[in-house]
Design a protein around this motif. Structure first.
Motif, PDB file in Angstrom:
ATOM      1  N   PHE A 270       8.130  -1.090   9.160  1.00 59.49           N
ATOM      2  CA  PHE A 270       9.285  -0.801   9.994  1.00 59.49           C
ATOM      3  C   PHE A 270      10.588  -1.021   9.217  1.00 59.49           C
ATOM      4  CE2 PHE A 270      12.591  -2.435  12.838  1.00 59.49           C
ATOM      5  CZ  PHE A 270      12.762  -1.349  13.677  1.00 59.49           C
ATOM      6  N   TYR A 271      10.688  -2.166   8.544  1.00 61.82           N
ATOM      7  CA  TYR A 271      11.915  -2.469   7.814  1.00 61.82           C
ATOM      8  C   TYR A 271      12.069  -1.606   6.562  1.00 61.82           C
ATOM      9  CZ  TYR A 271      13.296  -6.185  10.888  1.00 61.82           C
ATOM     10  OH  TYR A 271      13.712  -6.885  11.988  1.00 61.82           O
ATOM     11  N   LEU A 272      10.968  -1.290   5.890  1.00 65.45           N
ATOM     12  CA  LEU A 272      11.059  -0.423   4.714  1.00 65.45           C
ATOM     13  C   LEU A 272      11.476   0.988   5.125  1.00 65.45           C
ATOM     14  CD1 LEU A 272      10.748  -0.222   1.669  1.00 65.45           C
ATOM     15  CD2 LEU A 272       8.361   0.422   2.033  1.00 65.45           C
ATOM     16  N   ARG A 273      10.976   1.461   6.248  1.00 66.23           N
ATOM     17  CA  ARG A 273      11.376   2.786   6.736  1.00 66.23           C
ATOM     18  C   ARG A 273      12.857   2.801   7.084  1.00 66.23           C
ATOM     19  NH1 ARG A 273      11.551   5.765  11.734  1.00 66.23           N
ATOM     20  NH2 ARG A 273      11.318   7.966  11.251  1.00 66.23           N
ATOM     21  N   LYS A 274      13.314   1.741   7.761  1.00 67.55           N
ATOM     22  CA  LYS A 274      14.745   1.642   8.074  1.00 67.55           C
ATOM     23  C   LYS A 274      15.577   1.641   6.786  1.00 67.55           C
ATOM     24  CE  LYS A 274      14.950   1.308  12.553  1.00 67.55           C
ATOM     25  NZ  LYS A 274      15.567   2.362  13.343  1.00 67.55           N
ATOM     26  N   GLU A 275      15.082   0.940   5.785  1.00 66.53           N
ATOM     27  CA  GLU A 275      15.783   0.906   4.499  1.00 66.53           C
ATOM     28  C   GLU A 275      15.864   2.310   3.892  1.00 66.53           C
ATOM     29  OE1 GLU A 275      15.153  -1.017   0.094  1.00 66.53           O
ATOM     30  OE2 GLU A 275      14.320  -2.111   1.796  1.00 66.53           O
TER      31      GLU A 275
ATOM     32  N   LEU B 255       3.860   3.599   5.105  1.00 63.87           N
ATOM     33  CA  LEU B 255       2.849   2.565   5.345  1.00 63.87           C
ATOM     34  C   LEU B 255       1.936   2.372   4.143  1.00 63.87           C
ATOM     35  CD1 LEU B 255       1.975   0.661   7.637  1.00 63.87           C
ATOM     36  CD2 LEU B 255       0.347   2.400   8.338  1.00 63.87           C
ATOM     37  N   PHE B 256       1.615   3.457   3.458  1.00 64.93           N
ATOM     38  CA  PHE B 256       0.743   3.377   2.287  1.00 64.93           C
ATOM     39  C   PHE B 256       1.507   3.645   0.992  1.00 64.93           C
ATOM     40  CE2 PHE B 256      -2.168   4.307   5.802  1.00 64.93           C
ATOM     41  CZ  PHE B 256      -2.963   3.187   5.703  1.00 64.93           C
ATOM     42  N   SER B 257       2.782   3.288   0.982  1.00 65.38           N
ATOM     43  CA  SER B 257       3.571   3.411  -0.248  1.00 65.38           C
ATOM     44  C   SER B 257       3.060   2.378  -1.252  1.00 65.38           C
ATOM     45  CB  SER B 257       5.053   3.186   0.053  1.00 65.38           C
ATOM     46  OG  SER B 257       5.269   1.868   0.497  1.00 65.38           O
ATOM     47  N   GLU B 258       3.420   2.566  -2.493  1.00 67.01           N
ATOM     48  CA  GLU B 258       2.944   1.643  -3.545  1.00 67.01           C
ATOM     49  C   GLU B 258       3.318   0.199  -3.248  1.00 67.01           C
ATOM     50  OE1 GLU B 258       3.779   2.566  -7.640  1.00 67.01           O
ATOM     51  OE2 GLU B 258       3.522   4.700  -7.256  1.00 67.01           O
ATOM     52  N   THR B 259       4.530  -0.001  -2.784  1.00 67.09           N
ATOM     53  CA  THR B 259       4.983  -1.381  -2.543  1.00 67.09           C
ATOM     54  C   THR B 259       4.185  -2.054  -1.441  1.00 67.09           C
ATOM     55  OG1 THR B 259       6.896  -0.120  -1.735  1.00 67.09           O
ATOM     56  CG2 THR B 259       7.347  -1.964  -3.160  1.00 67.09           C
ATOM     57  N   LEU B 260       4.030  -1.377  -0.320  1.00 69.25           N
ATOM     58  CA  LEU B 260       3.337  -2.005   0.800  1.00 69.25           C
ATOM     59  C   LEU B 260       1.829  -2.088   0.562  1.00 69.25           C
ATOM     60  CD1 LEU B 260       5.185  -0.670   3.967  1.00 69.25           C
ATOM     61  CD2 LEU B 260       5.609  -2.708   2.616  1.00 69.25           C
ATOM     62  N   LEU B 261       1.256  -1.026   0.046  1.00 68.77           N
ATOM     63  CA  LEU B 261      -0.185  -1.023  -0.169  1.00 68.77           C
ATOM     64  C   LEU B 261      -0.600  -2.045  -1.220  1.00 68.77           C
ATOM     65  CD1 LEU B 261      -2.848   0.287   0.656  1.00 68.77           C
ATOM     66  CD2 LEU B 261      -2.501   1.967  -1.150  1.00 68.77           C
ATOM     67  N   SER B 262       0.149  -2.152  -2.288  1.00 68.01           N
ATOM     68  CA  SER B 262      -0.233  -3.100  -3.336  1.00 68.01           C
ATOM     69  C   SER B 262      -0.143  -4.539  -2.842  1.00 68.01           C
ATOM     70  CB  SER B 262       0.623  -2.907  -4.588  1.00 68.01           C
ATOM     71  OG  SER B 262       1.974  -3.179  -4.312  1.00 68.01           O
ATOM     72  N   PHE B 263       0.862  -4.857  -2.037  1.00 68.76           N
ATOM     73  CA  PHE B 263       0.996  -6.231  -1.550  1.00 68.76           C
ATOM     74  C   PHE B 263       0.062  -6.505  -0.378  1.00 68.76           C
ATOM     75  CE2 PHE B 263       2.655  -9.560   1.111  1.00 68.76           C
ATOM     76  CZ  PHE B 263       2.844 -10.571   0.196  1.00 68.76           C
TER      77      PHE B 263
END
Length: 140
Positions: free
Chosen positions: A65-70, A109-117
């Motif tokens: 949610f916050y990454l999308r807002k960003e 949701l499955f971007s590199e940043t979110l998926l990797s963490f």
């Protein structure tokens, strides 16, 4: 020109806040999962690990949610900084950018940043579940 710089500054401050919240969500995720893993390992009870899956998945979605807002505020920033910008002065409306390809649910949701963490956190929980369920515990 001064109004445009101030507007860009407001947007940048919002982007910074979104990034800070995202970092805090990741810290909470690590803390909660670590606490549940320690509790489950101490009791040698894998059923406690089911309690780690719910917050891990929920915090993944909150981070999304916050990454999308960003991403949306970055699109607004790019629109405001353009030479021929049609964005109203000091507007913080991100609705015109909601249909951009980079802001779609599965893409973020499955971007590199979110998926990797978050994927790693979930993998650790699942691995711990497998170890506690399928490895025999020997008493000392």
């Amino acid at each position: 020109m001064t109004d445009k710089i101030k507007h860009l500054d407001y947007i940048q401050q919002t982007i910074t806040r979104m990034a800070t919240v995202s970092f805090q969500i990741k810290a909470w995720n690590i803390g909660l999962v670590t606490a549940v893993l320690a509790f489950a390992a101490g009791d040698k009870n894998p059923d406690f690990l089911w309690a780690a899956l719910l917050p891990a998945v929920m915090l993944w979605f909150l981070d999304y949610f916050y990454l999308r807002k960003e991403y949306l505020f970055r699109a607004l920033y790019n629109a405001v900084r353009a030479v021929d910008s049609t964005v109203e002065d000091f507007s913080m409306d991100t609705n015109p950018y909601k249909n951009l390809p980079d802001s779609k649910l599965w893409k973020v949701l499955f971007s590199e940043t979110l998926l990797s963490f978050h994927g790693t956190v979930l993998a650790v929980v699942v691995l711990a579940m497998c170890l506690l369920y399928f490895m025999p515990c020997t008493s000392v």
